[in-house]
Design a protein around this motif. Structure first.
Motif, PDB file in Angstrom:
ATOM      1  N   ARG A   1     -73.495   1.658  -7.336  1.00 25.35           N
ATOM      2  CA  ARG A   1     -72.455   1.851  -6.148  1.00 25.35           C
ATOM      3  C   ARG A   1     -72.710   3.415  -5.624  1.00 25.35           C
ATOM      4  NH1 ARG A   1     -70.610  -3.214  -5.990  1.00 25.35           N
ATOM      5  NH2 ARG A   1     -69.379  -3.767  -7.644  1.00 25.35           N
ATOM      6  N   ALA A   2     -73.075   4.106  -5.960  1.00 27.75           N
ATOM      7  CA  ALA A   2     -73.336   5.461  -5.474  1.00 27.75           C
ATOM      8  C   ALA A   2     -74.293   5.175  -4.364  1.00 27.75           C
ATOM      9  CB  ALA A   2     -73.942   6.509  -6.317  1.00 27.75           C
ATOM     10  N   ARG A   3     -75.368   4.382  -4.513  1.00 31.24           N
ATOM     11  CA  ARG A   3     -76.513   4.032  -3.641  1.00 31.24           C
ATOM     12  C   ARG A   3     -75.474   3.449  -2.617  1.00 31.24           C
ATOM     13  NH1 ARG A   3     -82.001   0.815  -4.250  1.00 31.24           N
ATOM     14  NH2 ARG A   3     -82.453   0.799  -1.870  1.00 31.24           N
ATOM     15  N   ALA A   4     -74.786   2.623  -2.752  1.00 28.36           N
ATOM     16  CA  ALA A   4     -73.958   1.647  -1.689  1.00 28.36           C
ATOM     17  C   ALA A   4     -73.135   2.708  -0.989  1.00 28.36           C
ATOM     18  CB  ALA A   4     -73.315   0.677  -2.436  1.00 28.36           C
TER      19      ALA A   4
ATOM     20  N   GLY B   1     -66.614  11.248  -4.978  1.00 28.51           N
ATOM     21  CA  GLY B   1     -66.787  10.654  -6.191  1.00 28.51           C
ATOM     22  C   GLY B   1     -66.844   9.100  -6.032  1.00 28.51           C
ATOM     23  N   ARG B   2     -65.808   8.382  -6.584  1.00 28.61           N
ATOM     24  CA  ARG B   2     -65.793   6.773  -6.333  1.00 28.61           C
ATOM     25  C   ARG B   2     -64.867   6.207  -5.210  1.00 28.61           C
ATOM     26  NH1 ARG B   2     -67.279   4.182 -11.793  1.00 28.61           N
ATOM     27  NH2 ARG B   2     -68.131   5.595 -12.902  1.00 28.61           N
ATOM     28  N   VAL B   3     -64.494   7.337  -4.443  1.00 27.42           N
ATOM     29  CA  VAL B   3     -63.712   7.017  -3.403  1.00 27.42           C
ATOM     30  C   VAL B   3     -64.013   7.147  -2.013  1.00 27.42           C
ATOM     31  CG1 VAL B   3     -61.600   7.500  -2.129  1.00 27.42           C
ATOM     32  CG2 VAL B   3     -61.365   7.800  -4.877  1.00 27.42           C
ATOM     33  N   THR B   4     -64.305   6.464  -1.059  1.00 24.45           N
ATOM     34  CA  THR B   4     -64.917   6.228   0.138  1.00 24.45           C
ATOM     35  C   THR B   4     -63.848   5.761   1.370  1.00 24.45           C
ATOM     36  OG1 THR B   4     -67.060   5.824   1.327  1.00 24.45           O
ATOM     37  CG2 THR B   4     -65.877   3.801   0.055  1.00 24.45           C
ATOM     38  N   LEU B   5     -63.972   6.103   2.480  1.00 22.28           N
ATOM     39  CA  LEU B   5     -63.137   5.911   3.742  1.00 22.28           C
ATOM     40  C   LEU B   5     -63.548   4.882   4.655  1.00 22.28           C
ATOM     41  CD1 LEU B   5     -62.094   9.655   4.232  1.00 22.28           C
ATOM     42  CD2 LEU B   5     -60.973   7.892   2.564  1.00 22.28           C
ATOM     43  N   LEU B   6     -62.583   4.101   5.129  1.00 23.95           N
ATOM     44  CA  LEU B   6     -62.775   3.393   6.219  1.00 23.95           C
ATOM     45  C   LEU B   6     -61.903   3.284   7.295  1.00 23.95           C
ATOM     46  CD1 LEU B   6     -63.505  -0.457   5.517  1.00 23.95           C
ATOM     47  CD2 LEU B   6     -61.614  -0.176   6.889  1.00 23.95           C
TER      48      LEU B   6
ATOM     49  N   ALA C   1     -60.019   1.273 -11.090  1.00 25.03           N
ATOM     50  CA  ALA C   1     -60.911   0.683 -10.297  1.00 25.03           C
ATOM     51  C   ALA C   1     -62.360   1.310 -10.370  1.00 25.03           C
ATOM     52  CB  ALA C   1     -60.537   0.220  -9.239  1.00 25.03           C
ATOM     53  N   ASP C   2     -63.235   0.732 -10.293  1.00 23.43           N
ATOM     54  CA  ASP C   2     -64.597   1.340 -10.369  1.00 23.43           C
ATOM     55  C   ASP C   2     -65.047   1.814  -8.823  1.00 23.43           C
ATOM     56  OD1 ASP C   2     -65.081   0.728 -12.974  1.00 23.43           O
ATOM     57  OD2 ASP C   2     -65.782  -1.434 -12.341  1.00 23.43           O
ATOM     58  N   VAL C   3     -64.229   1.285  -7.858  1.00 29.72           N
ATOM     59  CA  VAL C   3     -64.835   1.434  -6.471  1.00 29.72           C
ATOM     60  C   VAL C   3     -63.510   1.553  -5.872  1.00 29.72           C
ATOM     61  CG1 VAL C   3     -65.756   0.989  -4.328  1.00 29.72           C
ATOM     62  CG2 VAL C   3     -66.955   0.699  -6.658  1.00 29.72           C
ATOM     63  N   VAL C   4     -62.922   2.490  -4.947  1.00 30.34           N
ATOM     64  CA  VAL C   4     -61.880   2.635  -4.294  1.00 30.34           C
ATOM     65  C   VAL C   4     -62.048   2.831  -2.803  1.00 30.34           C
ATOM     66  CG1 VAL C   4     -59.640   3.965  -3.710  1.00 30.34           C
ATOM     67  CG2 VAL C   4     -60.491   3.712  -6.343  1.00 30.34           C
ATOM     68  N   ILE C   5     -61.548   1.986  -1.997  1.00 27.51           N
ATOM     69  CA  ILE C   5     -61.558   2.234  -0.730  1.00 27.51           C
ATOM     70  C   ILE C   5     -60.568   2.466   0.074  1.00 27.51           C
ATOM     71  CG2 ILE C   5     -62.383   1.005   1.495  1.00 27.51           C
ATOM     72  CD1 ILE C   5     -64.756   0.925  -0.850  1.00 27.51           C
ATOM     73  N   GLY C   6     -60.714   3.701   0.885  1.00 25.61           N
ATOM     74  CA  GLY C   6     -59.488   4.074   1.507  1.00 25.61           C
ATOM     75  C   GLY C   6     -59.278   3.629   3.007  1.00 25.61           C
ATOM     76  N   ALA C   7     -58.635   2.518   3.096  1.00 24.91           N
ATOM     77  CA  ALA C   7     -58.353   1.886   4.319  1.00 24.91           C
ATOM     78  C   ALA C   7     -56.666   1.900   4.620  1.00 24.91           C
ATOM     79  CB  ALA C   7     -58.642   0.390   4.284  1.00 24.91           C
ATOM     80  N   ASP C   8     -56.414   3.233   4.299  1.00 23.52           N
ATOM     81  CA  ASP C   8     -54.807   3.505   4.549  1.00 23.52           C
ATOM     82  C   ASP C   8     -54.494   4.285   5.736  1.00 23.52           C
ATOM     83  OD1 ASP C   8     -56.285   5.619   3.276  1.00 23.52           O
ATOM     84  OD2 ASP C   8     -54.729   6.265   2.145  1.00 23.52           O
ATOM     85  N   GLY C   9     -55.360   4.117   6.785  1.00 20.20           N
ATOM     86  CA  GLY C   9     -54.900   4.388   8.083  1.00 20.20           C
ATOM     87  C   GLY C   9     -54.761   5.829   8.628  1.00 20.20           C
ATOM     88  N   ALA C  10     -54.126   6.036   9.670  1.00 19.63           N
ATOM     89  CA  ALA C  10     -54.251   7.134  10.211  1.00 19.63           C
ATOM     90  C   ALA C  10     -53.510   8.284   9.355  1.00 19.63           C
ATOM     91  CB  ALA C  10     -53.145   7.042  11.420  1.00 19.63           C
ATOM     92  N   GLY C  11     -52.591   8.115   8.592  1.00 15.16           N
ATOM     93  CA  GLY C  11     -51.898   8.896   7.737  1.00 15.16           C
ATOM     94  C   GLY C  11     -52.306   8.868   6.152  1.00 15.16           C
ATOM     95  N   SER C  12     -53.686   8.581   5.963  1.00 17.54           N
ATOM     96  CA  SER C  12     -54.369   8.296   4.823  1.00 17.54           C
ATOM     97  C   SER C  12     -54.213   9.560   3.794  1.00 17.54           C
ATOM     98  CB  SER C  12     -55.821   8.269   5.149  1.00 17.54           C
ATOM     99  OG  SER C  12     -56.596   8.103   3.775  1.00 17.54           O
ATOM    100  N   VAL C  13     -53.778   8.849   2.630  1.00 15.91           N
ATOM    101  CA  VAL C  13     -53.739   9.840   1.496  1.00 15.91           C
ATOM    102  C   VAL C  13     -55.068   9.967   0.784  1.00 15.91           C
ATOM    103  CG1 VAL C  13     -52.859   9.654  -0.999  1.00 15.91           C
ATOM    104  CG2 VAL C  13     -51.378   8.923   0.814  1.00 15.91           C
TER     105      VAL C  13
ATOM    106  N   HIS D   1     -62.394  11.415 -12.566  1.00 11.50           N
ATOM    107  CA  HIS D   1     -62.794  12.577 -13.474  1.00 11.50           C
ATOM    108  C   HIS D   1     -64.402  12.388 -13.393  1.00 11.50           C
ATOM    109  CE1 HIS D   1     -59.306  14.014 -15.265  1.00 11.50           C
ATOM    110  NE2 HIS D   1     -58.887  12.754 -15.477  1.00 11.50           N
ATOM    111  N   GLY D   2     -65.013  11.593 -12.616  1.00 13.71           N
ATOM    112  CA  GLY D   2     -66.528  11.455 -12.165  1.00 13.71           C
ATOM    113  C   GLY D   2     -67.045  10.522 -13.410  1.00 13.71           C
ATOM    114  N   THR D   3     -66.505  10.281 -14.434  1.00 13.15           N
ATOM    115  CA  THR D   3     -66.933   9.499 -15.561  1.00 13.15           C
ATOM    116  C   THR D   3     -65.818   8.227 -15.680  1.00 13.15           C
ATOM    117  OG1 THR D   3     -66.072  10.485 -17.263  1.00 13.15           O
ATOM    118  CG2 THR D   3     -68.459  10.890 -16.529  1.00 13.15           C
ATOM    119  N   GLY D   4     -66.161   6.982 -15.878  1.00 15.82           N
ATOM    120  CA  GLY D   4     -65.264   6.086 -16.037  1.00 15.82           C
ATOM    121  C   GLY D   4     -64.591   5.785 -14.656  1.00 15.82           C
ATOM    122  N   PRO D   5     -63.638   4.745 -14.818  1.00 10.94           N
ATOM    123  CA  PRO D   5     -62.857   4.404 -13.551  1.00 10.94           C
ATOM    124  C   PRO D   5     -61.930   5.195 -13.054  1.00 10.94           C
ATOM    125  CG  PRO D   5     -61.867   3.235 -15.435  1.00 10.94           C
ATOM    126  CD  PRO D   5     -62.952   4.048 -16.056  1.00 10.94           C
TER     127      PRO D   5
END
Length: 392
Positions: free
Chosen positions: A324-327, A284-289, A151-163, A134-138
Motif C-alpha cells: 500500500r505504501a508503494r501504491a 501515513g495511510r491517508v491519501t487525498l483525491l 481501515a487499512d487505506v483511507v482516501i480523502g475525497a471529501d471535497g473543497a472543505g476536506s477534513v 499511529h503508523g501501525t495497525g489500521p
C-alpha cells in the motif's frame, strides 16, 4: 467494522474511484456526511480527459443521453460580442482527443455514478470528525453520531472543505483568489440572442468574464466571474446576493450576456477559493483525491476531470501491488506534476481573461485567434490519457 479501503466522500471523485475499484474486483466502503445527498444543478464540463474514463466505466450511453455535446470553443469580447477566436467542431475535437466533450448538470452526473455503485458499501450520514493513525495497525475514523470505523487505506475525497486535507497538511491552507462568482442554468428558450449555442464560450472584459456551455435539453450553465478587491472572511464560502446584483455587475455587456444572466436568479455570491499545490499527497495511510488534493479555480473547467483522473490512477496503483505504501507513492508520482500544472494554469487564466483594453489584450486576442490555439494551449490538458501516460 475494520480493514479494507475507506473512501471519505461520495462526490464525483469518490464515487468514480469506488466504481473503478469494484470493476477491478476490489470492494470498498464509502462514507458520506449527507444523509440524503442533493448535488447542485450547476453545470459541469466533461472534456475528453474525463469522458474517455467514464466510458470505460460503462457509463455510456447514459452519459451521452444526460449531457450535451460541446461543439468547440469560442472566445468573445464581452462588450461588443466580436469573436476573438474559435476552434474545433465536436467531430474535430473527438478526432483530435479520442473522446467526446460534454456539458452536464452536476446532479445528473452524480446520479449516473451513484447508480453504477449502488447502495452496497455506501454509508450515508457519516460526517468525519477525527482521524487517528499511529503508523501501525489500521486507521481509526470517528464520525458524528455513528460508530467509529477502522481501515487499512483511507482516501480523502471529501471535497473543497476536506477534513482529511487538514490532517495531511496540518492546518487549513485555503486561499482567496481575489474573484467572486455567480452560477446559474438558463433554459434554451430564454437565450434568443445567443450566438453559437452549441459551443463553450468565454466572454472577456476588464476585471470580469463569463463562461457558459450547453447541458441537456439545450439549456446553458453559466459562471460569472468578477474581481473583488478587499478582504475575504475565511469562515465564509458564499454570501447571500442582493436581487439582480449579478446583472448590475455586468451592465453594459453584450445583450446576449445580459439576456442570459437576467434569466437566472442568483441567490448567492461565491468566493473563488483554491489551495496551493502539495509536495506530498499522503500522510501515513491517508491519501487525498480531487478537490481535497488540488482545489483549483474553474477557469479551465478541469476540477471534475482532474478528480476523475485521480480516481483512475489511484485505482490502478492500488490494484497493481499489495504494497500500500508503494501504491500511494506511485499515485502521487503519476498525478502530482500534472495536477499542479493545471492548478497554476487555472489560477493564471483569470489574469489573461480580465485584461483591460490595450497592447496586452490585443496580444492575447491574437494568440486566441491563431489557427493552432488548441494545439498550443489546450491539447496538453484535453488529449491526455492517464491510463496510458505517466507511469513511472
Amino acid at each position: 467494522m475494520s480493514g479494507g479501503i475507506a473512501i471519505i466522500g461520495a462526490g464525483i471523485g469518490g464515487l468514480t474511484l469506488a466504481v473503478e475499484l469494484r470493476r477491478r474486483g476490489v470492494e470498498v466502503d464509502v462514507y458520506e456526511a449527507a444523509t440524503d445527498p442533493q448535488p447542485s444543478n450547476d453545470g459541469v464540463l466533461l472534456p475528453a480527459n474525463a469522458t474517455r474514463h467514464l466510458d470505460r466505466l460503462g457509463l455510456e450511453p447514459g452519459l451521452g443521453e444526460a449531457s450535451a455535446a460541446v461543439d468547440g470553443f469560442v472566445w468573445r469580447d464581452g462588450h461588443t460580442g466580436a469573436t476573438v477566436g474559435r476552434c474545433l467542431s465536436a467531430e474535430e475535437y473527438a478526432a483530435h482527443s479520442g473522446a467526446p466533450f460534454y456539458g452536464i448538470r452536476h446532479g445528473d452526473l452524480h446520479a449516473l455514478l451513484s447508480k453504477a455503485f449502488g447502495t452496497r458499501g455506501l454509508h450515508l450520514g457519516h460526517r468525519l470528525t477525527g482521524v487517528t493513525d499511529h503508523g501501525t495497525g489500521p486507521v481509526r475514523l470517528d464520525f458524528a453520531g455513528a460508530d467509529p470505523v477502522e481501515a487499512d487505506v483511507v482516501i480523502g475525497a471529501d471535497g473543497a472543505g476536506s477534513v482529511l486535507r487538514e490532517h495531511v497538511v496540518g492546518y487549513d491552507d485555503i486561499q482567496f483568489s481575489g474573484c467572486v462568482a455567480w452560477r446559474g442554468v438558463v433554459p434554451r428558450s430564454d437565450l434568443t440572442l445567443l450566438p453559437d449555442p452549441e459551443r463553450l464560450q468565454l466572454w472577456m472584459g476588464p476585471d470580469a468574464h463569463l463562461m457558459h456551455h450547453p447541458v441537456a435539453d439545450g439549456a446553458h450553465a453559466f459562471l460569472l466571474v468578477r474581481r473583488q478587491p478587499g478582504p475575504w472572511a475565511p469562515d465564509t464560502w458564499s454570501w447571500p446576493a442582493e436581487p439582480d446584483e449579478h446583472v448590475h455587475a455586468y451592465a453594459g455587456w453584450h445583450p446576449a450576456v445580459v439576456q442570459m444572466i437576467s434569466a437566472a436568479t442568483c441567490s448567492k455570491r461565491w468566493a473563488l477559493l483554491h489551495r496551493p499545490p502539495l509536495t506530498e499527497w499522503s500522510r501515513g495511510r491517508v491519501t487525498l483525491l480531487g478537490d481535497a488534493a488540488h482545489l483549483m479555480l474553474p477557469h479551465h473547467g478541469q476540477g471534475t476531470a482532474q478528480a476523475i483522473e485521480d480516481a483512475v490512477v489511484l485505482a490502478d496503483c492500488l490494484t497493481s501491488t499489495d504494497d500500500r505504501a508503494r501504491a500511494r507513492a506511485s499515485y502521487e508520482v503519476r498525478r502530482r506534476d500534472r495536477a499542479r500544472r493545471i492548478q497554476v494554469a487555472s489560477l493564471a487564466a483569470a489574469d489573461v481573461l480580465h485584461l483591460p483594453e490595450g497592447p496586452r489584450a490585443r496580444g492575447r486576442n491574437k494568440r486566441l485567434g491563431a489557427p493552432d490555439v488548441y494545439e498550443r494551449h489546450l491539447a496538453w490538458i484535453h488529449d491526455h490519457d492517464v491510463a496510458e501516460i505517466g507511469r513511472p
